[in-house]
Design a protein around this motif. Structure first.
Motif, PDB file in Angstrom:
ATOM      1  N   SER B  48       0.855  -1.182   0.000  1.00  0.00           N
ATOM      2  CA  SER B  48       0.000   0.000   0.000  1.00  0.00           C
ATOM      3  C   SER B  48       0.893   1.235   0.000  1.00  0.00           C
ATOM      4  O   SER B  48       2.089   1.150   0.255  1.00  0.00           O
ATOM      5  CB  SER B  48      -0.912   0.009   1.228  1.00  0.00           C
ATOM      6  OG  SER B  48      -0.139   0.134   2.397  1.00  0.00           O
ATOM      7  N   GLY B  49       0.307   2.356  -0.341  1.00  0.00           N
ATOM      8  CA  GLY B  49       1.047   3.618  -0.313  1.00  0.00           C
ATOM      9  C   GLY B  49       1.944   3.851  -1.513  1.00  0.00           C
ATOM     10  O   GLY B  49       2.821   4.712  -1.476  1.00  0.00           O
ATOM     11  N   ILE B  52       1.526   7.431  -2.891  1.00  0.00           N
ATOM     12  CA  ILE B  52       2.092   8.440  -1.981  1.00  0.00           C
ATOM     13  C   ILE B  52       3.606   8.497  -2.169  1.00  0.00           C
ATOM     14  O   ILE B  52       4.193   9.564  -2.287  1.00  0.00           O
ATOM     15  CB  ILE B  52       1.742   8.096  -0.514  1.00  0.00           C
ATOM     16  CG1 ILE B  52       0.226   8.185  -0.307  1.00  0.00           C
ATOM     17  CG2 ILE B  52       2.473   9.020   0.453  1.00  0.00           C
ATOM     18  CD1 ILE B  52      -0.279   7.571   0.981  1.00  0.00           C
ATOM     19  N   GLN B  53       4.217   7.314  -2.250  1.00  0.00           N
ATOM     20  CA  GLN B  53       5.672   7.273  -2.402  1.00  0.00           C
ATOM     21  C   GLN B  53       6.105   7.795  -3.772  1.00  0.00           C
ATOM     22  O   GLN B  53       7.123   8.466  -3.879  1.00  0.00           O
ATOM     23  CB  GLN B  53       6.161   5.847  -2.226  1.00  0.00           C
ATOM     24  CG  GLN B  53       6.280   5.482  -0.765  1.00  0.00           C
ATOM     25  CD  GLN B  53       6.990   4.168  -0.634  1.00  0.00           C
ATOM     26  OE1 GLN B  53       6.454   3.143  -1.017  1.00  0.00           O
ATOM     27  NE2 GLN B  53       8.211   4.197  -0.128  1.00  0.00           N
ATOM     28  N   GLN B  56       5.988  11.472  -3.507  1.00  0.00           N
ATOM     29  CA  GLN B  56       7.140  11.932  -2.728  1.00  0.00           C
ATOM     30  C   GLN B  56       8.409  11.919  -3.580  1.00  0.00           C
ATOM     31  O   GLN B  56       9.223  12.837  -3.517  1.00  0.00           O
ATOM     32  CB  GLN B  56       7.301  10.995  -1.521  1.00  0.00           C
ATOM     33  CG  GLN B  56       8.310  11.435  -0.488  1.00  0.00           C
ATOM     34  CD  GLN B  56       7.731  12.409   0.529  1.00  0.00           C
ATOM     35  OE1 GLN B  56       6.862  12.049   1.305  1.00  0.00           O
ATOM     36  NE2 GLN B  56       8.204  13.640   0.487  1.00  0.00           N
ATOM     37  N   ILE B  59       8.694  14.864  -5.896  1.00  0.00           N
ATOM     38  CA  ILE B  59       9.131  16.072  -5.178  1.00  0.00           C
ATOM     39  C   ILE B  59      10.656  16.053  -5.013  1.00  0.00           C
ATOM     40  O   ILE B  59      11.335  17.032  -5.308  1.00  0.00           O
ATOM     41  CB  ILE B  59       8.437  16.156  -3.795  1.00  0.00           C
ATOM     42  CG1 ILE B  59       6.929  16.303  -3.962  1.00  0.00           C
ATOM     43  CG2 ILE B  59       9.004  17.314  -2.974  1.00  0.00           C
ATOM     44  CD1 ILE B  59       6.124  16.113  -2.683  1.00  0.00           C
ATOM     45  N   ASN B  74      -4.684   9.568  -3.400  1.00  0.00           N
ATOM     46  CA  ASN B  74      -3.607   9.867  -2.450  1.00  0.00           C
ATOM     47  C   ASN B  74      -2.430  10.543  -3.147  1.00  0.00           C
ATOM     48  O   ASN B  74      -1.897  11.543  -2.664  1.00  0.00           O
ATOM     49  CB  ASN B  74      -3.129   8.588  -1.750  1.00  0.00           C
ATOM     50  CG  ASN B  74      -4.140   8.079  -0.737  1.00  0.00           C
ATOM     51  OD1 ASN B  74      -5.068   8.796  -0.371  1.00  0.00           O
ATOM     52  ND2 ASN B  74      -3.959   6.852  -0.293  1.00  0.00           N
ATOM     53  N   ARG B  77      -3.160  14.141  -3.975  1.00  0.00           N
ATOM     54  CA  ARG B  77      -3.003  15.065  -2.841  1.00  0.00           C
ATOM     55  C   ARG B  77      -1.553  15.503  -2.693  1.00  0.00           C
ATOM     56  O   ARG B  77      -1.259  16.674  -2.458  1.00  0.00           O
ATOM     57  CB  ARG B  77      -3.439  14.374  -1.535  1.00  0.00           C
ATOM     58  CG  ARG B  77      -4.853  14.675  -1.115  1.00  0.00           C
ATOM     59  CD  ARG B  77      -5.169  13.984   0.203  1.00  0.00           C
ATOM     60  NE  ARG B  77      -4.556  14.658   1.338  1.00  0.00           N
ATOM     61  CZ  ARG B  77      -4.365  14.090   2.537  1.00  0.00           C
ATOM     62  NH1 ARG B  77      -4.740  12.844   2.732  1.00  0.00           N
ATOM     63  NH2 ARG B  77      -3.801  14.751   3.514  1.00  0.00           N
ATOM     64  N   VAL B  78      -0.628  14.521  -2.843  1.00  0.00           N
ATOM     65  CA  VAL B  78       0.798  14.824  -2.678  1.00  0.00           C
ATOM     66  C   VAL B  78       1.268  15.753  -3.798  1.00  0.00           C
ATOM     67  O   VAL B  78       1.900  16.786  -3.541  1.00  0.00           O
ATOM     68  CB  VAL B  78       1.636  13.519  -2.668  1.00  0.00           C
ATOM     69  CG1 VAL B  78       3.118  13.837  -2.547  1.00  0.00           C
ATOM     70  CG2 VAL B  78       1.196  12.606  -1.524  1.00  0.00           C
ATOM     71  N   SER B  81      -0.230  19.301  -3.535  1.00  0.00           N
ATOM     72  CA  SER B  81       0.340  20.058  -2.415  1.00  0.00           C
ATOM     73  C   SER B  81       1.706  20.623  -2.784  1.00  0.00           C
ATOM     74  O   SER B  81       2.092  21.687  -2.320  1.00  0.00           O
ATOM     75  CB  SER B  81       0.458  19.155  -1.187  1.00  0.00           C
ATOM     76  OG  SER B  81       1.245  19.767  -0.202  1.00  0.00           O
ATOM     77  N   ALA B  82       2.437  19.879  -3.633  1.00  0.00           N
ATOM     78  CA  ALA B  82       3.772  20.333  -4.035  1.00  0.00           C
ATOM     79  C   ALA B  82       3.709  21.224  -5.277  1.00  0.00           C
ATOM     80  O   ALA B  82       4.749  21.648  -5.790  1.00  0.00           O
ATOM     81  CB  ALA B  82       4.662  19.118  -4.291  1.00  0.00           C
TER      82      ALA B  82
END
Lengths: 282, 102
Positions: B48-49, B52-53, B56, B59, B74, B77-78, B81-82
């Motif tokens: 999972s995730g 998100i990774q 990340q 970024i 998810n 969102r990341v 936000s960046a």
């Protein structure tokens, strides 16, 4: 005494067996009987038990909360979190509470002390009775991913002086392991199909690793093939019961009538199975 | 400007990988130097995730625009936000995707 009812494959009849065993024993032995439904993603036992619910308790877990005034976006929390429940962007720290396992590492290791832990409700426990039978089940809120904390909350109601019949979710993953862990005996319910046997073998591998004594119930035993029985004989696994495929059983079940209510002849059979389990324990 | 394209292999003529978080490769293309680098996605099979990774990672690499098929909620969102631009529903090859934004 803790007896868990599990299966590899779903839809084999776990809840039917759990409800039947609990009702057959309730009021029939010197010990009090309690049914705990740990299938918190889709608890169904209450449909058959129809308990009078007397208590409802929320289940919460801890999730991180970021103090923006202290955070300097160093990124340590996102590096630490093995569940990827945090991401650090150029602007802020984002949290993904549904992925969080409440380990607290981010809060503990934040160099700026910018992370605190707050409670988040993920489900609830309901407790009630039906005649002499005590009943507890957990319900995970829709959209939540972590069944284990709710299962743990249900299992807190296990009373060592009672006979605890624990209905498990299907499969062999974390929620099942958490449910059957520390059982005195595990009843594995299967059906005699290639799919049923495949998943039974997976479940047996998990139960053996946990060193829990177990036996098999073959539901709809006259469908499929002989392979499941042959397998149990080869592996010297006790077959506790075989239930034939009957339209009348399905019909009663579809109306929410427990097996032993529609077919009272099963009541002494389940009582005998309990005696067998009791003897296995000692 | 550095842009990232999700790809099914490590070449410019690769087809776009429709999944952002679980793509096979990220091709990172510099629109000024015209140089590119292909990086195998370490989170392709994450439990999972993954999204998100991947976000990340964008970024960390200083990416300003992502070209892909679909971005999950998810990951979105990341990236948002960046301040990273997201271009989705791309179907052809990495090369054609780059040409379409240049």
């Amino acid at each position: 005494m803790i007896i868990s009812i599990a299966s590899g494959k779903g839809g084999t009849g776990k809840t039917m067996i759990a409800v039947s065993l609990a009702f057959s024993l309730s009021g029939a032995t010197s010990k009090a009987v309690q049914l705990l439904d740990c299938d918190v993603e889709e608890p169904n036992a209450h449909i058959f038990v129809r308990p009078k619910i007397s208590q409802k308790t929320p289940v919460s877990v801890l999730i991180p909360k970021i103090d923006k005034n202290r955070c300097n976006l160093c990124g340590r929390c996102a590096q630490i979190c093995v569940y990827h429940a945090l991401a650090v962007t150029t602007q802020e720290v984002l949290t993904f509470p549904e992925l969080c396992h409440s380990c607290g590492a981010c809060s503990y290791l934040c160099p700026q002390n910018a992370i605190s832990e707050i409670e988040k409700k993920i489900g609830y426990i309901e407790k009630g009775d039906r005649d002499t039978l005590s009943f507890v089940h957990g319900k995970l809120n829709i959209g939540e991913m972590l069944a284990v904390p709710v299962i743990k909350a249900v299992k807190k109601y296990i009373d060592p002086f009672k006979i605890n019949v624990v209905d498990s979710p299907p499969g062999t993953s974390c929620p099942v392991i958490e449910t059957v862990h520390r059982s005195d005996f595990c009843v594995l319910v299967t059906e005699p199909t290639p799919f049923g046997l495949n998943d039974l073998i997976l479940a047996i591998a998990a139960i053996r690793k946990l060193h829990i004594p177990f036996g098999v119930i073959i539901n709809r035993c006259d469908l499929g093939n002989q392979e499941t029985e042959n397998y149990c004989q080869r592996e010297k696994i006790p077959i506790l019961l075989k239930i034939p495929f009957k339209k009348e059983i399905a019909l009663a079940y579809s109306k929410g009538i427990p097996l032993i209510e529609a077919f009272p002849e099963y009541k002494p059979i389940f009582q005998r199975i309990y005696k067998l389990i009791e003897n296995t324990k000692t | 400007m550095k842009i990232a394209i999700t790809a099914q292999n490590d070449r410019l003529d690769a087809e776009i990988d429709p999944r952002f978080g679980r793509c096979a490769y990220f091709i990172i293309f510099d629109t000024i130097t015209k140089q590119f680098e292909a990086i195998q996605n370490p989170n392709q099979d994450a439990r999972s995730g993954a999204g998100i990774q991947a976000g990340q990672f964008m970024i960390e690499k200083g990416i300003k625009k992502v070209l892909t098929g679909k971005v999950g909620p998810n990951a979105e969102r990341v990236l948002k936000s960046a301040g990273i631009d997201i271009v989705t529903d791309l179907k052809k090859t990495v090369k054609e995707a780059i040409q379409s934004v240049e």
